[in-house]
Design a protein around this motif. Structure first.
Motif, short mmCIF file in Angstrom:
data_model
loop_
_atom_site.label_atom_id
_atom_site.label_comp_id
_atom_site.label_asym_id
_atom_site.label_seq_id
_atom_site.Cartn_x
_atom_site.Cartn_y
_atom_site.Cartn_z
N ARG A 260 1.50 -6.25 8.07
CA ARG A 260 1.43 -4.50 7.62
C ARG A 260 -0.06 -4.61 6.96
O ARG A 260 0.06 -5.00 6.18
CB ARG A 260 2.76 -4.32 6.81
N GLY A 261 -0.48 -3.48 7.24
CA GLY A 261 -1.90 -3.28 6.92
C GLY A 261 -3.08 -3.38 7.78
O GLY A 261 -2.63 -2.53 9.24
N LYS A 262 -4.07 -3.05 8.05
CA LYS A 262 -5.43 -2.88 9.09
C LYS A 262 -6.24 -3.42 8.93
O LYS A 262 -6.50 -4.00 7.24
CB LYS A 262 -5.38 -1.16 9.51
N TYR A 263 -7.94 -3.17 9.63
CA TYR A 263 -9.03 -3.85 8.94
C TYR A 263 -9.78 -2.48 8.82
O TYR A 263 -9.57 -1.34 9.22
CB TYR A 263 -9.35 -4.18 9.97
N TRP A 270 -16.55 -3.67 6.19
CA TRP A 270 -14.49 -3.55 6.59
C TRP A 270 -14.80 -5.10 6.22
O TRP A 270 -14.66 -6.14 6.41
CB TRP A 270 -14.54 -3.54 8.23
N CYS A 271 -12.73 -5.21 6.66
CA CYS A 271 -12.04 -6.04 5.91
C CYS A 271 -10.66 -5.82 6.14
O CYS A 271 -10.16 -4.97 6.55
CB CYS A 271 -11.78 -6.45 3.89
N GLY A 272 -10.25 -7.47 6.32
CA GLY A 272 -8.46 -7.24 6.78
C GLY A 272 -8.15 -6.63 5.35
O GLY A 272 -8.86 -7.07 3.88
N LEU A 273 -6.76 -5.56 5.01
CA LEU A 273 -5.74 -5.54 4.31
C LEU A 273 -5.07 -6.11 4.92
O LEU A 273 -4.15 -5.26 5.69
CB LEU A 273 -6.37 -3.52 4.06
N ASN A 274 -3.94 -6.87 4.11
CA ASN A 274 -2.61 -7.28 4.03
C ASN A 274 -2.20 -5.83 3.23
O ASN A 274 -1.99 -6.47 1.90
CB ASN A 274 -2.58 -8.86 4.35
N ALA A 275 -0.76 -5.49 3.36
CA ALA A 275 -0.44 -4.00 2.52
C ALA A 275 0.02 -5.05 2.13
O ALA A 275 0.75 -4.88 0.09
CB ALA A 275 0.65 -3.17 2.95
N GLN A 277 0.09 -8.12 0.85
CA GLN A 277 -0.50 -9.57 -0.14
C GLN A 277 -1.26 -8.56 -1.38
O GLN A 277 -2.14 -8.60 -1.65
CB GLN A 277 -1.01 -10.57 0.89
N SER A 278 -1.10 -7.18 -1.38
CA SER A 278 -2.60 -5.88 -2.39
C SER A 278 -1.36 -5.45 -3.17
O SER A 278 -1.00 -5.37 -3.26
CB SER A 278 -2.86 -6.23 -1.81
N SER A 279 -2.23 -5.12 -4.09
CA SER A 279 -1.51 -3.82 -4.63
C SER A 279 -1.17 -2.98 -4.62
O SER A 279 -1.58 -1.77 -5.38
CB SER A 279 -1.52 -4.65 -6.42
N LEU A 280 -1.47 -2.07 -3.70
CA LEU A 280 -1.76 -1.01 -3.16
C LEU A 280 -0.38 -0.14 -3.81
O LEU A 280 0.93 -0.14 -3.80
CB LEU A 280 -1.38 -0.78 -1.70
N HIS A 284 0.88 9.60 -3.86
CA HIS A 284 2.21 10.30 -3.38
C HIS A 284 2.37 10.44 -2.14
O HIS A 284 2.17 11.96 -1.13
CB HIS A 284 0.19 11.22 -3.43
N CYS A 285 3.29 9.76 -1.52
CA CYS A 285 3.61 9.85 -0.62
C CYS A 285 4.77 8.56 -0.15
O CYS A 285 5.08 8.26 -1.08
CB CYS A 285 2.19 9.52 0.65
N ASP A 286 5.12 8.47 0.89
CA ASP A 286 6.37 7.51 1.37
C ASP A 286 5.53 6.46 1.80
O ASP A 286 5.11 6.61 2.37
CB ASP A 286 7.17 8.20 2.70
N GLY A 287 5.68 5.34 0.85
CA GLY A 287 4.60 4.69 0.70
C GLY A 287 5.24 3.55 1.38
O GLY A 287 5.61 2.34 1.03
N ARG A 288 5.14 3.30 3.30
CA ARG A 288 5.55 2.02 4.11
C ARG A 288 4.19 2.00 5.01
O ARG A 288 4.30 2.83 6.38
CB ARG A 288 6.46 2.89 4.72
N PRO A 289 3.30 0.94 4.92
CA PRO A 289 3.18 0.49 5.80
C PRO A 289 3.41 0.55 6.86
O PRO A 289 4.54 -0.61 6.82
CB PRO A 289 1.98 -0.39 4.89
#
Ligand SMILES: [Zn+2]
Length: 334
Positions: A260-263, A270-275, A277-280, A284-289
């Motif tokens: 779950r995430g994106k580049y 640019w970089c890979g973002l694994n949701a 494994q990060s503290s996003l 303000h929204c329904d936070g489901r990557p």
């Protein structure tokens, strides 16, 4: 064996992607791996999971319900991998599907006689070199011939092989040395080699492909795969400025896009973002990557709409271009 889709993944498939993804898919960029071929060296892909042909198909059944999937399987370029055993194992795995192909993992230490022996025995489609094997020891700023030798290129030229090329150097396809090497190889030195520039010519952000496309589109024997590109803009540029017949769907499944995430892009970076494994935080929204492969497909869908691709263009990208390029024979059922 892979985690199941989340509820939000399913919503995206059903509401957005199911009407976009054709019934038949030829994925020109997937990796298989038997972890027994890995070795414990620095930089080895030790967090990658075991993925054999059946596991890949099981994953695809979850991701793309009801779709038929065939692949160009690429060797997994993990430093220290047992190249011979790994390649042989992939060759055996793809015997399970006569409509799939493989590109043999090749490092600068692979001798031409070994490549020739494998080619005679199981006729692979092409080669999969990788920058992590650069003889310069610098995987970030190396040139093509630093990780794919001239004798290997000569062999590829002699046998009209495909080469899936993940360009190195910070600017990817916009790098002057990469462009001059590609120009020399495609037009003069190795005119029979057929190149697939992985990841939209390694353009994860808008910038490299915008710089390079006027030059790349003049080069003969050049194709692209769109694997792992989750930003909309490089896809718009590619779909708008290139011949659609030179674009292959690819996913980089399983490990590089089944998370779950994106580049993400930040300016030209640019970089890979694994949701997971990060503290996003999502105040303000329904936070489901969602899964990165679904992000890629969403970006492809939106780019297709913006550029005005026809359904036949989309079929070309998803499988018809691969059918003619790799000589795959499909039935008439679709
Ligand atoms: Zn890959």
């Amino acid at each position: 064996m892979y985690e199941m889709l989340s509820e939000q993944d399913r919503v995206i498939w059903e509401e957005e992607l199911a009407q976009f993804v054709p019934q038949r898919i030829f994925d020109a960029h997937v990796h298989l791996l038997d972890r027994r071929h890995l070795s414990q060296v620095e930089g080895a892909f030790l967090d990658w999971k075991d993925t054999d042909w059946n596991a890949l198909q099981g994953c695809a059944r979850q991701l793309f319900p009801g779709r038929e999937l065939h692949c160009l399987v690429l060797g997994t370029p993990s430093p220290g991998i047992d190249v011979e055993s790994h390649n042989r194992w992939i060759a055996q795995q793809i015997q399970l599907d006569s409509q799939s192909r493989m590109n043999r993992l090749v490092t600068p230490t692979c001798k031409t006689v070994e490549i020739e022996r494998d080619f005679a025995e199981w006729r692979f489609n092409g080669l999969k070199p990788y920058r992590l094997f650069s003889v310069t020891g610098d995987p970030h700023q190396c040139r093509i011939a630093d990780f794919l030798t001239h004798s290997q290129l000569e062999f590829a030229d002699q046998h009209r092989l495909w080469i899936t090329m993940h360009l190195s150097r910070y600017h990817g396809c916009a790098d002057e040395l990469n462009l001059s090497d590609l120009e020399e190889y495609t037009t003069k030195r190795y005119p029979n080699v057929r190149w697939i520039l992985a990841h939209c010519a390694r353009s994860f952000s808008y910038w490299p492909i915008r710089q390079a496309i006027p030059i790349l589109r003049q080069m003969p024997n050049l194709w692209y795969d769109v694997s792992a590109v989750t930003d909309l803009r490089p896809l718009i540029t590619l779909f708008q400025e290139e011949d659609i017949k030179r674009i292959f769907y690819g996913s980089d499944l399983v490990d590089s896009t089944f998370f779950r995430g994106k580049y993400v892009t930040l300016g030209r970076a640019w970089c890979g973002l694994n949701a997971d494994q990060s503290s996003l935080r999502f105040p303000h929204c329904d936070g489901r990557p969602i899964l990165a492969i679904y992000e890629q497909l969403l970006a492809m869908k939106h780019a297709s709409e913006i550029v005005g691709l026809s359904s036949s263009d989309i079929e070309d990208i998803f499988w018809k271009n691969a059918e003619s390029a790799f000589g795959v024979k499909f039935g008439q059922e679709h």
